[in-house]
Design an enzyme around this catalytic site. Sequence first.
Site, short mmCIF file in Angstrom:
data_model
loop_
_atom_site.label_atom_id
_atom_site.label_comp_id
_atom_site.label_asym_id
_atom_site.label_seq_id
_atom_site.Cartn_x
_atom_site.Cartn_y
_atom_site.Cartn_z
N GLY A 74 32.61 41.36 54.28
CA GLY A 74 33.93 41.22 54.08
C GLY A 74 34.82 41.00 55.31
O GLY A 74 35.54 39.99 55.54
N THR A 75 34.32 41.89 56.44
CA THR A 75 35.14 41.59 57.68
C THR A 75 34.79 40.22 58.29
O THR A 75 35.55 39.77 58.71
CB THR A 75 34.72 42.79 58.59
OG1 THR A 75 35.29 44.10 58.03
CG2 THR A 75 35.41 42.46 59.99
N ASN A 153 43.03 47.53 48.45
CA ASN A 153 41.92 48.70 48.70
C ASN A 153 42.35 50.05 48.64
O ASN A 153 41.57 50.75 48.39
CB ASN A 153 41.11 48.39 49.87
CG ASN A 153 41.91 48.23 51.25
OD1 ASN A 153 42.86 47.62 51.35
ND2 ASN A 153 41.66 49.18 52.05
N CYS A 327 37.47 51.79 56.33
CA CYS A 327 37.41 51.42 57.87
C CYS A 327 38.16 51.98 58.93
O CYS A 327 38.02 51.61 59.96
CB CYS A 327 37.79 49.74 57.83
SG CYS A 327 36.36 48.60 56.86
#
Length: 381
Positions: A74-75, A153, A327
């Site tokens: 995703g990043t 999220n 993260c």
Amino acid sequence: MIYLDNNATTAIDPQVADVIHAEMLRGPANPSSQHAIGRGCSDRLDEAIQRIGACIGSDLSVPGGARLITTSGGTESNNLALAGLGKPDAPLVVSSIEHASVIGFAQQAQKQGRRVHFLPVTAGGVVRVDALRETLTDLAGQQAVVSVMSANNETGVVQPIVDVAEVCHAAGALLHVDATQSIGKLPATIADLPAAAITLTPHKFHGPAGVGALWIDAGIKLRPLLFGGEQQLVTRPGTEPVALVIGMAKALEIAVENQSASCQQMVSQRDQFETTLRRECAGLLIHGENETRLPGTSCVSFAGTDRQSMLMALDFAGVACSSGSACSSGSSPPSHVLLAMGCPEWAVGSAIRFSLSRFSTEEEIVESARRICRVYNRLRS
């Protein structure tokens, strides 16, 4: 240990592990090789990509049509979208509650001289569409690049993507949607997420980590971030991880097939979980509780404690959870999401995220709530 950190990553489905294992046992796999082994590998990769497209309602077989770019997760997908959409100096508009990979890119772009706008959100954590409309009106004629996530999220609050898309379309802006948290949990087809680019990653829905994808609409051009290869029409060079892409396809098919039943199960478990916490723990604040949320996400602030003490104590008590995004939770800075929502200092400093999956059991929910209440009441006293 009871695992309640599924927004960070999920356990891989055994069926998915089986197909990945089977593909890896085939031997060397480089779909760019011109020999028979490489051609067979390329065919299996293309088939997996078509299956992913079918799950999100996009025919990826049409020449010149929509396409799916495979990435490392995703990043990378988020960074590729924001760096590659539109003109290099196009204004960038992102919501203030985006994932760190979007916020971090925007902040770096701003330092390098790109015009960046951060959209405010309501106290419930919903992006303000009126602010987006005003911003794009001010940027008329500049084809801004807009990035708004489908669901947050940390809080699980679902965002009004259809309304956002309408505003972007009317203003001629390009919309990127980070659908990392919603795909596999909520109905998520191209009709539900009308955008120029969409990010997804399978380790959020019981697939493998280390692989992700960026869906690109027909007619959308994208500048690459990486150079030195011709894979994926030069957009994202590098040897594709065929086994992981096949695993992603399998995980998404299972998620879509079970989406309705899984959603109902997680909503029921989350509501039971939150009811127990409210009954046994005084001074709780559940973020976004009056908004539409992801089925298994519960972000709770515990008055009279701090998040690090709670996390450590819950870890010892056998409950795996997190403070905000995985993260950033290693350093545990204050949540930018809760700050953007205007939460009081005590709430920001004591927020813990619990997130369920379709593999969560009722017994785990009951026992985890008991442990959490016991830990909280002991720390508070």
